[in-house]
Write an enzyme that holds these catalytic residues in place. Sequence first.
Site, PDB file in Angstrom:
ATOM      1  CD1 TRP A  52      -1.622   2.626   2.055  1.00  0.00           C
ATOM      2  CD2 TRP A  52      -2.618   1.887   0.374  1.00  0.00           C
ATOM      3  NE1 TRP A  52      -2.382   3.558   1.328  1.00  0.00           N
ATOM      4  CE2 TRP A  52      -3.405   2.946   0.375  1.00  0.00           C
ATOM      5  CE3 TRP A  52      -3.366   0.615  -0.765  1.00  0.00           C
ATOM      6  CZ2 TRP A  52      -4.246   3.100  -0.251  1.00  0.00           C
ATOM      7  CZ3 TRP A  52      -4.584   1.439  -1.888  1.00  0.00           C
ATOM      8  CH2 TRP A  52      -4.353   2.836  -1.342  1.00  0.00           C
ATOM      9  CG  ASP A  88      -8.453  -0.500  -1.618  1.00  0.00           C
ATOM     10  OD1 ASP A  88      -9.221  -2.205  -1.725  1.00  0.00           O
ATOM     11  OD2 ASP A  88      -8.964  -0.350  -0.497  1.00  0.00           O
ATOM     12  CG  ASP A 166      -9.170  -0.697   5.939  1.00  0.00           C
ATOM     13  OD1 ASP A 166      -9.294   0.060   7.003  1.00  0.00           O
ATOM     14  OD2 ASP A 166      -8.510  -0.553   4.912  1.00  0.00           O
ATOM     15  NE  ARG A 221      -3.225   1.547  11.172  1.00  0.00           N
ATOM     16  CZ  ARG A 221      -3.924   1.758   9.503  1.00  0.00           C
ATOM     17  NH1 ARG A 221      -3.922   0.962   8.713  1.00  0.00           N
ATOM     18  NH2 ARG A 221      -4.233   2.857   9.594  1.00  0.00           N
ATOM     19  CG  ASP A 225      -4.135   4.971   5.950  1.00  0.00           C
ATOM     20  OD1 ASP A 225      -5.193   4.330   7.359  1.00  0.00           O
ATOM     21  OD2 ASP A 225      -5.004   4.501   4.709  1.00  0.00           O
TER      22      ASP A 225
HETATM   23  C1  GLA Z   1      -7.382   2.394   4.586  1.00  0.00           C
HETATM   24  C2  GLA Z   1      -5.897   1.412   5.326  1.00  0.00           C
HETATM   25  C3  GLA Z   1      -4.722   1.558   4.912  1.00  0.00           C
HETATM   26  C4  GLA Z   1      -4.951   0.797   3.544  1.00  0.00           C
HETATM   27  C5  GLA Z   1      -6.120   1.491   2.451  1.00  0.00           C
HETATM   28  C6  GLA Z   1      -6.508   0.474   1.160  1.00  0.00           C
HETATM   29  O1  GLA Z   1      -6.963   3.807   4.383  1.00  0.00           O
HETATM   30  O2  GLA Z   1      -5.876   2.067   7.173  1.00  0.00           O
HETATM   31  O3  GLA Z   1      -3.880   0.793   5.417  1.00  0.00           O
HETATM   32  O4  GLA Z   1      -5.324  -0.549   3.266  1.00  0.00           O
HETATM   33  O5  GLA Z   1      -7.217   1.499   3.157  1.00  0.00           O
HETATM   34  O6  GLA Z   1      -7.330   1.256   1.009  1.00  0.00           O
END
Ligand code: GLA
Length: 414
Positions: A52, A88, A166, A221, A225
């Site tokens: 990602w 993703d 997620d 998490r 992000d």
């Molecule tokens: C979220 C997650 C990221 C990533 C994106 C993918 O924002 O927190 O780490 O996986 O989705 O769309």
Amino acid sequence: MTPRPWILAAALTLALAVAVAAVVVGHPVGRAPVDHPSRVAALTPPMGWNSWNRFGCAVSADLVEQSADALVSLGLKARGYDYVVIDDCWMASHRDARTGRLVPDPVKFPRGIADVARYVHARGLKLGIYEDAGTRTCAGFPGSLGHEQLDARTFAEWGVDYLKYDNCNHGTSVSTRQYVARYTAMRDALDATGRPILFAICEWGVHDPWTWAPALAQTWRTTHDIADSYASMLANFRANVQLSAFAGPGGWNDPDMLEIGNGGMTPTEERTEFTLWAAMAAPLIIGTDLRSIGHDSAAIYANPEVVSIDQDPLGRQAVAIADGGRPAGSAGLWVLSKTLSDGGRAVVLFNSTAVSETISTTTEQLGLPAAAEYSVKDLWSGSVSMTSGTLSAVVAPHAAQLYRIAGPAAATFG
Ligand code: GLA
């Protein structure tokens, strides 16, 4: 499926190990039980690579397989990086109309996910995949809400070893109870497959997952992000460092994936990110292009002694130590102490400010037993020195010194 005897034996051994570790660490919450053959024990933080941070939606079988090859050729697999995780955008935009199953994007993954899993497994690595506990993933692909059993079965049949799960598009599911229910549905579905699949919860710290996710998952998490900048890295550190009581063998706070190698941080800041993540016993998930990574960034990921701080079997997350009467981290200066399995400490002196500062601590503040002398190794320079009790350094802006102080059970460093 009847569990095979070796699986039962392994599960019992792991259950015992986790129970002992939990008593040692004094966890306030239960660990995910490992007496189910589908559970991955994750007795140390998971390590690997994820698409990602660097590639976003530009994933493909070629990228994943080339990244697996690079983990091997750069010597990172030998250091313990063994999960290769597709984030993703790996899916087609609709489920199969007849079977209801998720469909890999036929252009990005022309031979399917099982074929990629075979490639990754043949190199002694494990495959991770991404899904979402809502109706659509964050990038708009089909989510697993209401399809948990079928999707978990599909992942297991493909040979998936790790699921990042997620939280986008969850509709009216907004309370803690509803969050727990959505994540428990996938946990139960993974258990029902009988295949060990590491469960990585990604709900961004919204409902204090450290208070409930340890019973379900191996990582959760704790933040939003990460971005490829010092400011973002620092924000995630500051949130995650407060949560040390919740991490331990079997379940880890996850301040998000590493940005080392992506160009947004200086070499000093890259080393700082790795130092802080290792001290916090965070999952070490590489988030860059391993096919073109620079030598210095690769050397950071590969530093065996820093990796061993992250992977120390006692499984403690470093605690931030208060400076005299002032709270930990005040004025942007941090002392972190991670108790190690040999009774020693990993110690970080981190200067988050823009000017050089002297940061100091003592073996007494670190909780080490009294001794005439202590052996101290700087894990980035390799130099070894002795101290009678004071540890002090002039630390450059945004830099983090990392020391290992030998415990009473260990010989001095030579
Ligand atoms: C979220 C997650 C990221 C990533 C994106 C993918 O924002 O927190 O780490 O996986 O989705 O769309």
